[in-house]
Design an enzyme around this catalytic site. Structure first.
Site: not given
Length: 605
Positions: A267, A482, A492
């Site tokens: 993104e 992850r 973020k």
């Protein structure tokens, strides 16, 4: 009745506890009941335990129930006699989803009618032992006897495993004689290879056990990860096969030429951090290791949070780590096609316009939408009104009719946002969500392996469902663990807050673990890639821990004449040195925690 079913299952050799456990699984118990009743109609009420075991394994491992009667027929006719044959049969029907099955080809693949004689087993074992005779005489009973069995099995695929083992034991005893006291001593364990999914391999050098990092390409080659081959999507666990699947896969292969295709879909709402480095290495690395290509696709479906500087920085970081995208694409490239498919989804009765508020549909058990069953034509008109801006933000959404693995019901496909898009301007005031966009963009780009982190596992069913609901090519989603770091901020959302409040100067503040910050601190890209390789391609969560001494004393080791650093082997697990070692550099300058340091030694009590 429960008593009848319990008697049916214990009658094929299941313990009462196992039978009760089976009954708690409605789907399995229904299949097993069908299998047992079919077998009883052919063989009578008394079934031997070997037959019962095969029936249970067929019912519990079969993916498509339509093949159950076909397989049970081979079991009751004594044409499938071993679990090895049954495994081959299950693999065959899984790999051939279309009807009708080629019976002759099926029987060849499952060893139907193949008879392996004791003489053949004896000859095969004798040949294998002959090839390893010198090693056997040297290592005696410390030799890996499983190797002998494996090689004998490879020569006689359909031979009974117990018979082969007995023959191996007999011939080894004849060659070596009975075990001596020396043979009974425990052999020290040394693992020659690292576990699948980790970046480390155990090695022996000069008599010392240590570890070395396997290259990322070694870890990501197809045979290492057990991923499907391009075009063989249907062999993946959970993949849904429809009447159009094979034709769509044929078209897919004609377009890709059987090439592996992956994508990295960030993104553009922030700067990439160390966790993204693993995703970059995994997606680009898997494609590179298997002769494929990787797309860089910006998931630009939320215009409120996207800025041009993020697009530029993301590509810059991908290239800094040493990767070149096959193509740079955007989800917004496909907005027209995605909208057309949304209309088709409504026409097929698989989506509807809903007016519930965001707060009403949050959580895992929200109330069903009162608009779920509204007429198709009504939803088409309302969706068009959404596109024309006749609804305010939050007043209407388009929702898909499915329940996800995590219990989330009818995820949102489109929502209203009046924020202009950085690429499409004000053409759209409705934007697709991740749940709707992701799999369809993968389909458009003919991605073969959609690699996601574990938190997206709950979305796998919706991924398959949506592609199949629209009858388009369906890629396969695979999940991996992850990478998280402890004692630092990598989110973020949280970093943006730190930047906006002035707690850090910007995304490249050296105190952060964004990739731009790490580059600014002097970390070369090779170090970051090597760190990702050491973490490995595991499917569990990867955690990194950084060590520091908040209050340290700098000391110098006297009387050591070494030049440079001395590498010291330290066990990975002090209580079990068989699990490998790692190297720690030792130099004359040593940092010691202040509370652990004392210039004058304390006298012994």
């Amino acid at each position: 009745s429960l008593t009848e079913a319990l008697g049916l299952f214990t009658g094929i050799g299941l313990s009462e506890a196992k039978a009760r456990e089976t009954l708690r699984n409605g789907a399995l118990s229904a299949l097993l009941r069908r299998a047992v009743l079919q077998a009883r109609s052919a063989l009578g009420p008394a079934l031997d335990k070997a037959t019962g075991t095969l029936l249970y394994n067929a019912a519990s491992r079969l993916r498509d129930p339509k093949h159950l009667g076909f397989l049970v027929g081979y079991i009751v006719r004594r044409e499938i006699l071993t679990d090895l044959q049954l495994s081959a049969a299950l693999e065959y029907v899984r790999s051939h989803p279309l009807e009708p099955l080629d019976v002759a080809d099926f029987e060849r693949a499952c060893g139907v009618g193949v008879c392996v004689t004791p003489e053949q087993i004896e000859e095969a074992v004798e040949a294998v032992i002959g090839e390893h005779r010198a090693e056997l005489l040297a290592e005696r009973y410390r030799f890996n006897m499983g190797l002998l069995m494996g090689e004998a099995r490879s020569r006689l695929r359909w031979a009974d495993g117990k018979t082969i083992k007995n023959e191996v034991d007999l011939q080894v005893l004849h060659l070596l004689g009975p075990k001596t006291e020396a043979d009974l001593e425990k052999k020290p364990k040394v693992r020659r290879k690292g576990r699948l999914g980790t970046g480390m391999a155990t090695v022996v050098e000069n008599g010392e056990v240590g570890t070395e990092t396997r290259s990322l390409l070694e870890q990501l080659r197809g045979e290492a990860l057990k991923f499907h081959k391009p075009g063989e999507n249907y062999k993946t666990e959970g993949y849904v096969v429809t009447p159009n699947t094979m034709a769509l896969l044929k078209q897919h292969l004609a377009i890709t030429g059987g090439q592996v295709r992956t994508r990295f879909p960030p993104e553009p709402n922030g700067i990439l951090h160390i966790g993204h480095a693993k995703a970059i290495n995994f997606n680009f690395g898997y494609a590179k290791a298997n002769g494929g290509v990787c797309f860089l696709r910006y998931d630009d479906t939320n215009p409120e949070k996207e800025e041009e500087k993020y697009f530029t920085a993301i590509r810059e970081m991908v290239e800094w780590l040493g990767y070149q995208p096959y193509a740079v694409t955007h989800a917004s490239d496909y907005f027209d096609q995605l909208y057309t498919w949304a209309l088709e989804l409504i026409r097929r009765g698989q989506a509807y316009v809903c007016h519930q508020k965001v707060e009403e549909i949050k959580g895992h058990n929200p109330p069903p939408s009162p608009w779920r069953d509204r007429p198709v034509e009504e939803s088409l008109l309302l969706f068009e009104d959404m596109r024309k801006g006749k609804f305010g933000e939050g007043e209407a959404t388009l929702r898909m009719k499915l329940v996800m693995e995590d219990g989330k019901m009818d995820p949102v496909a489109y929502r209203v946002k009046f924020t202009p898009h950085h690429r499409t301007g004000d053409k759209w005031c409705i934007y697709p969500t991740y749940d709707y966009t992701h799999c369809l963009c993968d389909s458009i780009e003919h991605i073969t392996h959609s690699l996601c982190t574990k938190e997206f596992q709950a979305r796998r069913s919706s991924y398959f469902w949506l592609c199949n609901a629209l009858d388009v090519y369906c890629p396969v989603q695979w999940e991996y663990g992850r990478l998280n770091l402890l004692y630092t901020v990598v989110s973020k959302r949280k970093i943006i807050r730190l930047v906006e409040t002035g707690a850090v100067r910007d995304w490249d503040d050296p105190r952060l673990f964004t990739l731009t910050a790490l580059r600014r601190r002097g970390f070369p890209p090779e170090a970051i890639n090597n760190f990702c390789a050491r973490v490995g391609a595991r499917d569990g969560m990867g955690w990194g821990r950084w060590m520091c001494l908040p209050a340290s004393v700098v000391t110098t080791a006297a009387g050591w004449g070494g030049n440079g650093a001395l590498e010291v082997l330290v066990p990975n697990f002090p209580a079990d040195e068989s699990r490998g070692f790692h190297k720690v550099p030792f130099q004359t300058t040593i940092y010691i925690e202040e509370t652990d340091f004392r210039e004058v030694s304390r006298p012994h009590q």
